[in-house]
Design a protein around this motif. Structure first.
Motif, PDB file in Angstrom:
ATOM      1  N   MET A   1       0.837  -1.193   0.000  1.00  0.00           N
ATOM      2  CA  MET A   1       0.000   0.000   0.000  1.00  0.00           C
ATOM      3  C   MET A   1       0.877   1.250   0.000  1.00  0.00           C
ATOM      4  N   SER A   2       0.367   2.306  -0.589  1.00  0.00           N
ATOM      5  CA  SER A   2       1.057   3.588  -0.545  1.00  0.00           C
ATOM      6  C   SER A   2       0.015   4.697  -0.506  1.00  0.00           C
ATOM      7  N   ARG A   3       0.464   5.892  -0.118  1.00  0.00           N
ATOM      8  CA  ARG A   3      -0.455   7.019  -0.053  1.00  0.00           C
ATOM      9  C   ARG A   3      -0.382   7.838  -1.335  1.00  0.00           C
ATOM     10  N   THR A   4      -1.537   8.271  -1.767  1.00  0.00           N
ATOM     11  CA  THR A   4      -1.620   9.196  -2.896  1.00  0.00           C
ATOM     12  C   THR A   4      -2.579  10.307  -2.510  1.00  0.00           C
ATOM     13  N   ILE A   5      -2.571  11.393  -3.246  1.00  0.00           N
ATOM     14  CA  ILE A   5      -3.447  12.526  -2.944  1.00  0.00           C
ATOM     15  C   ILE A   5      -4.491  12.649  -4.045  1.00  0.00           C
ATOM     16  N   ARG A   6      -5.744  12.740  -3.633  1.00  0.00           N
ATOM     17  CA  ARG A   6      -6.848  12.877  -4.577  1.00  0.00           C
ATOM     18  C   ARG A   6      -7.811  13.949  -4.052  1.00  0.00           C
ATOM     19  N   PHE A   7      -8.758  14.336  -4.896  1.00  0.00           N
ATOM     20  CA  PHE A   7      -9.801  15.251  -4.453  1.00  0.00           C
ATOM     21  C   PHE A   7     -11.090  14.919  -5.198  1.00  0.00           C
ATOM     22  N   PHE A  18      -5.535  12.547   1.527  1.00  0.00           N
ATOM     23  CA  PHE A  18      -4.610  11.421   1.448  1.00  0.00           C
ATOM     24  C   PHE A  18      -5.414  10.125   1.388  1.00  0.00           C
ATOM     25  N   VAL A  19      -5.087   9.297   0.408  1.00  0.00           N
ATOM     26  CA  VAL A  19      -5.817   8.051   0.203  1.00  0.00           C
ATOM     27  C   VAL A  19      -4.826   6.897   0.169  1.00  0.00           C
ATOM     28  N   GLU A  20      -5.112   5.832   0.915  1.00  0.00           N
ATOM     29  CA  GLU A  20      -4.300   4.618   0.868  1.00  0.00           C
ATOM     30  C   GLU A  20      -4.717   3.797  -0.349  1.00  0.00           C
ATOM     31  N   THR A  21      -3.763   3.475  -1.210  1.00  0.00           N
ATOM     32  CA  THR A  21      -4.069   2.717  -2.413  1.00  0.00           C
ATOM     33  C   THR A  21      -3.115   1.534  -2.543  1.00  0.00           C
ATOM     34  N   THR A  22      -3.559   0.514  -3.244  1.00  0.00           N
ATOM     35  CA  THR A  22      -2.684  -0.607  -3.569  1.00  0.00           C
ATOM     36  C   THR A  22      -1.648  -0.136  -4.579  1.00  0.00           C
ATOM     37  N   VAL A  23      -0.401  -0.525  -4.377  1.00  0.00           N
ATOM     38  CA  VAL A  23       0.656  -0.132  -5.306  1.00  0.00           C
ATOM     39  C   VAL A  23       0.311  -0.684  -6.694  1.00  0.00           C
ATOM     40  N   PRO A  24       0.143   0.189  -7.684  1.00  0.00           N
ATOM     41  CA  PRO A  24      -0.304  -0.277  -9.003  1.00  0.00           C
ATOM     42  C   PRO A  24       0.810  -0.959  -9.796  1.00  0.00           C
ATOM     43  N   GLY A  61      -6.838  12.806  -9.365  1.00  0.00           N
ATOM     44  CA  GLY A  61      -5.482  12.982  -8.855  1.00  0.00           C
ATOM     45  C   GLY A  61      -4.891  14.219  -9.481  1.00  0.00           C
ATOM     46  N   LEU A  62      -3.641  14.481  -9.197  1.00  0.00           N
ATOM     47  CA  LEU A  62      -2.994  15.652  -9.783  1.00  0.00           C
ATOM     48  C   LEU A  62      -1.484  15.538  -9.664  1.00  0.00           C
ATOM     49  N   GLY A  63      -0.804  16.422 -10.364  1.00  0.00           N
ATOM     50  CA  GLY A  63       0.651  16.468 -10.315  1.00  0.00           C
ATOM     51  C   GLY A  63       1.295  16.184 -11.646  1.00  0.00           C
ATOM     52  N   TYR A  64       2.247  17.055 -12.026  1.00  0.00           N
ATOM     53  CA  TYR A  64       2.973  16.920 -13.294  1.00  0.00           C
ATOM     54  C   TYR A  64       4.425  16.498 -13.113  1.00  0.00           C
ATOM     55  N   GLU A  65       5.021  16.837 -11.966  1.00  0.00           N
ATOM     56  CA  GLU A  65       6.468  16.630 -11.822  1.00  0.00           C
ATOM     57  C   GLU A  65       6.794  15.814 -10.579  1.00  0.00           C
ATOM     58  N   ALA A  66       7.818  14.973 -10.708  1.00  0.00           N
ATOM     59  CA  ALA A  66       8.323  14.205  -9.571  1.00  0.00           C
ATOM     60  C   ALA A  66       9.713  13.699  -9.907  1.00  0.00           C
TER      61      ALA A  66
END
Length: 329
Positions: A1-7, A18-24, A61-66
């Motif tokens: 599991m990992s955390r991701t950010i959604r709205f 913050f949402v707990e999701t299964t690692v895709p 979800g969101l985000g362009y850079e990492a």
């Protein structure tokens, strides 16, 4: 599991969850990355409010850079392997992919092996700022020695990138800022000239700097009522790129002056470059050379932790930063 950010609805920074999701698992042409840092962009604030260039599909979800390390690659991916240090170039819809997560999956064409001289924080910040400015100034306008380039909102990350790229190409940058407090930092960041627009007449100053000829290029993320004055600073057959709408007021166009000086106004965004494979590769090669030589270097304003993403978005919307805001994971 990992955390991701959604709205789930448009709104202020507080809608981010913050949402707990299964690692895709990555698809055939996708790469999974353990994220170390995330670069924040004005586009993501607009996306969160659902006022961006495409409508948001909820839940979103969101985000362009990492930046981070490759964790797994799809069956058709070549050139990347687990453990590679990489960063993500904005070249996809946020309805399809996002980078606000501890572990993310992105298309392989959006992944770049960045120079080892860059930290994860720096690598997470480089592509939106430099590719956006590159597309207008280098790819399209082909600025060179003898050209003057006006950069409004020069203390933004893209503004600072534009200053560096203009210098790298041999052109002369004229940075615009509203307050005198940012004048010396902009000079220190490489601006050849700085005009403090709350203290001096923009047109008079640009004409003085350019010997009465005006600047060939303006690269503007603001628009609004001062856009007509910006056009008045341009030379005969000058070009103004507008790549943002920081002003929420009407942007007038002085038609007769535009006709008389044969000016060009171009709407611009990163997709012109990052959305085309050939152009994207040329941009990456050009920027990597600049980064490796030290001619190009991201300017980081402030970092936040992943848990502070809501606070980071609030800070983003104050418009007070000098350079890039980065979230570390």
């Amino acid at each position: 599991m990992s955390r991701t950010i959604r709205f789930n609805q448009a709104g202020g920074p507080e809608v981010l969850e913050f949402v707990e999701t299964t690692v895709p698992q990555p698809g055939p042409n996708e790469i999974r990355i353990h994220v170390k840092a995330i670069g924040l962009n004005r586009a993501e604030s607009m996306w969160r409010k659902d006022i961006y260039i495409e409508p948001v599909k909820f839940p979103a979800g969101l985000g362009y850079e990492a930046a981070g390390t490759v964790d797994a690659v799809g069956s058709s991916v070549s050139g990347f392997a687990p453990g590679d240090v990489v960063s993500v170039i904005p070249s996809f819809s946020m309805n399809q992919y996002g980078t606000y997560g501890e572990v993310i999956v992105v298309p392989d064409y959006a992944v770049v092996k960045h120079p080892s001289s860059l930290s994860f924080t720096e690598a997470a910040s480089v592509w939106m700022m430099f590719v956006t400015a590159y597309g207008a100034l280098i790819e399209d306008a082909k600025v060179t020695q003898g050209d003057f380039v006006i950069v409004p909102a020069a203390s933004s990350s893209v503004g600072l990138a534009a200053i560096q790229l203009a210098n790298y190409a041999g052109a002369t940058s004229i940075a615009l800022t509203r307050t005198a407090a940012k004048k010396q930092p902009l000079l220190d960041a490489g601006a050849a000239h700085v005009v403090v627009t709350d203290e001096a007449d923009l047109v008079d100053e640009v004409m003085r700097i350019t010997g009465g000829n005006g600047a060939r290029v303006a690269f503007d993320p603001v628009g609004g009522p001062n856009f007509a004055k910006l056009l008045a600073t341009l030379s005969f057959q000058g070009i103004a790129y507008i790549y943002g709408a920081l002003s929420d007021e009407v942007t007038p166009l002085p038609v007769l002056e535009m006709i008389g000086k044969m000016l060009t106004v171009k709407a611009h965004n990163i997709w012109l470059t990052s959305g085309d494979e050939t152009r994207r590769k040329a941009a990456v090669d050009y920027i990597l050379k600049g980064l490796e030589s030290g001619a190009l270097k991201p300017v980081i304003d402030r970092t936040f932790s992943f848990d502070q993403m809501v606070d980071a978005h609030r800070y983003l919307e104050t418009n007070g930063q000098f350079g890039k805001i980065v979230v570390t994971v």
